[in-house]
Design an enzyme around this catalytic site. Structure first.
Site, short mmCIF file in Angstrom:
data_model
loop_
_atom_site.label_atom_id
_atom_site.label_comp_id
_atom_site.label_asym_id
_atom_site.label_seq_id
_atom_site.Cartn_x
_atom_site.Cartn_y
_atom_site.Cartn_z
N ASP A 1 -10.35 3.05 -3.26
CA ASP A 1 -10.94 1.77 -2.90
C ASP A 1 -12.43 2.03 -3.38
O ASP A 1 -13.21 2.82 -3.53
CB ASP A 1 -11.23 1.98 -1.22
CG ASP A 1 -9.99 1.86 -0.45
OD1 ASP A 1 -8.66 1.99 -1.27
OD2 ASP A 1 -9.80 1.32 0.51
N ASP B 1 0.89 -1.24 0.01
CA ASP B 1 0.13 -0.02 0.14
C ASP B 1 0.88 1.32 -0.11
O ASP B 1 2.08 1.13 -0.13
CB ASP B 1 -0.78 -0.25 1.39
CG ASP B 1 -2.33 0.36 1.07
OD1 ASP B 1 -2.45 1.32 0.07
OD2 ASP B 1 -3.26 -0.04 1.58
N GLY C 1 -3.93 6.57 -11.47
CA GLY C 1 -3.65 6.16 -12.89
C GLY C 1 -2.30 6.27 -13.26
O GLY C 1 -1.95 5.77 -14.53
C1 GAL Z 1 -6.18 1.38 1.72
C2 GAL Z 1 -6.29 0.33 0.35
C3 GAL Z 1 -7.31 -0.85 0.81
C4 GAL Z 1 -7.00 -1.63 2.03
C5 GAL Z 1 -6.64 -0.46 3.05
C6 GAL Z 1 -6.13 -0.99 4.58
O1 GAL Z 1 -5.16 2.31 1.39
O2 GAL Z 1 -6.54 1.05 -0.79
O3 GAL Z 1 -7.30 -1.66 -0.40
O4 GAL Z 1 -5.90 -2.15 1.80
O5 GAL Z 1 -5.70 0.48 2.84
O6 GAL Z 1 -5.91 -0.21 5.44
#
Ligand code: GAL
Length: 397
Positions: free
Chosen positions: A203, A146, A185
């Protein structure tokens, strides 16, 4: 000239991702939209794996079981090795991986290129080599990285941090699918050199975000192919037992389009016990075959424009994906407030290379029925409103 060739060669060795994975989009399950942080535990992950096998999803290709955020609590003071939450993963991570492997599944986990994960757990920054070795020693097959607690706007920093983890994973000698999660992107043009997939949108936690992911991804097709894929995020089902859910029409449209877009198919629903509707959605073999088609062509928007924009949003879209047998999978989507008859006219057909005189066979990929032949144009009656769709395969006779 020789120097140039040597330079090119080094470039490939040093900067290439060459793990042989992701020749087709990854398929599996991710804990995030199912459990969030609260119930993420070895027991729940193993139950999810049991559910995958019991419902036959593994046989359809859903083999990655990916633990998302909140499994780690810190690092060992002396060695720096990551410490899994002792309450929820009392025996550590390796036994979880061993259990998944014993079922014929693959073990995925999660980290972050910054100092902390999005939920405030330890990030990989400065520990890439140690962490990659740790994951390999646990038998990890898939790593999502992430972008929280890192500079999310500086492209070069992001690419450099991802390259560090890519090289560290490569150096372990264990093939580990590398899934970037940078939500933009601008990752796509370099994605293939860094990872096996890259999140190119936020998300997909609500319907508007799903539409935005479609809009963004409509521009990014040329960057995807065997080995590396645009990732518009986890699939959402309809179960109210999970953190996030959609209507039946929306969830089915999302699945259809994710197949057309050659997106990773990671179920973000209560996979231990899917409701009958979601199980039918995620088990659509004909659409899975579209997603996993070896040509690896990412579908294109044939008709309509952006759906989630303030200026003249489109309410209908038609998308198509070229398949290795020369056919096209075609997706008719209605995000309007009334049901609609939708037509792929001669222009729409010509975008796919069909001539006005071609006799084209159509098959409904949800009814699993051939519905006859047509030429010149193709009309679908009464596409359901507010996220409804119909999906076909067209093959020239
Ligand atoms: C976000 C990510 C999600 C999930 C989440 C966990 O940044 O886009 O898919 O992994 O963090 O904290």
């Amino acid at each position: 000239m020789q120097t140039f060739l040597v330079g090119l060669c080094l470039f490939h060795v040093v900067f290439g991702l060459d793990n042989g994975l992701g020749r087709t989009p990854a398929m599996g399950y991710n804990t995030w939209d199912d459990f969030r942080c609260d119930n993420i535990s070895a027991i729940n992950v193993m139950r999810a794996a049991d559910g995958i096998v019991r419902q036959g999803l593994d046989k359809l290709g859903y083999v990655y079981v990916n633990i998302d955020d909140c499994w780690a609590v810190g690092r060992d003071n002396k060695t720096g090795v990551l410490i899994p939450d002792p309450k929820f993963f009392p025996n550590g991570m390796k036994p979880v991986g061993d259990y998944l492997h014993s079922l014929g599944l693959k073990f995925g986990t999660y980290t972050d290129r910054g100092t902390l994960t999005c939920a405030g757990r330890p990030g990989a920054q400065g520990y890439e080599v140690l962490d990659a070795q740790t994951y390999a020693s646990w038998g990890v097959d898939y790593l999502k990285e992430d972008s929280c607690y890192a500079d999310s706007d500086d492209h070069e920093v992001a690419f450099a941090q991802y390259a560090l983890m890519r090289d560290a994973l490569n150096a372990t000698g264990r093939p580990i699918y590398f899934s970037l999660c940078g939500w933009h992107g601008w990752y796509s043009p370099v994605g293939m050199s860094l990872g096996n997939s890259w999140r190119m949108a936020d998300d997909s936690g609500y319907w508007g975000a799903v539409l935005t992911a479609m809009d963004t991804n409509s521009r990014l097709g040329p960057y995807a192919g065997p080995g590396g894929w645009n990732d518009p995020d986890i699939l959402i089902g309809t179960s109210e037992k999970t953190a996030i859910h959609l209507t039946q029409d929306q969830s089915r449209s999302m699945f259809s389009l994710w197949c057309i877009m050659a997106a990773p198919l990671l179920i973000g629903s209560n996979v231990y016990d899917l409701n009958a509707f979601d199980l039918e959605t995620f088990s659509n073999r004909e659409l899975i075959a579209v997603n996993q088609d070896p040509l690896g062509f990412q579908g294109i928007r044939l008709f309509g424009g952006n759906l989630n924009t303030e200026h003249n949003p489109s309410v209908i879209n038609i998308w198509g994906k070229l398949l290795s047998d020369g056919g096209w999978a075609v997706f008719f989507f209605n995000n309007g407030d009334t049901t609609k008859d939708m037509t792929c006219d001669s222009k729409c057909l010509s975008e796919m290379g069909f001539q006005p005189t071609d006799i084209i066979k159509a098959r409904d990929l949800w009814l699993h029925q051939d519905i006859g032949t047509f030429s010149g144009s193709f009309t679908v009656s009464s596409v359901p409103l507010q996220g409804g769709s119909a999906t076909y395969k067209f093959v020239k006779q």
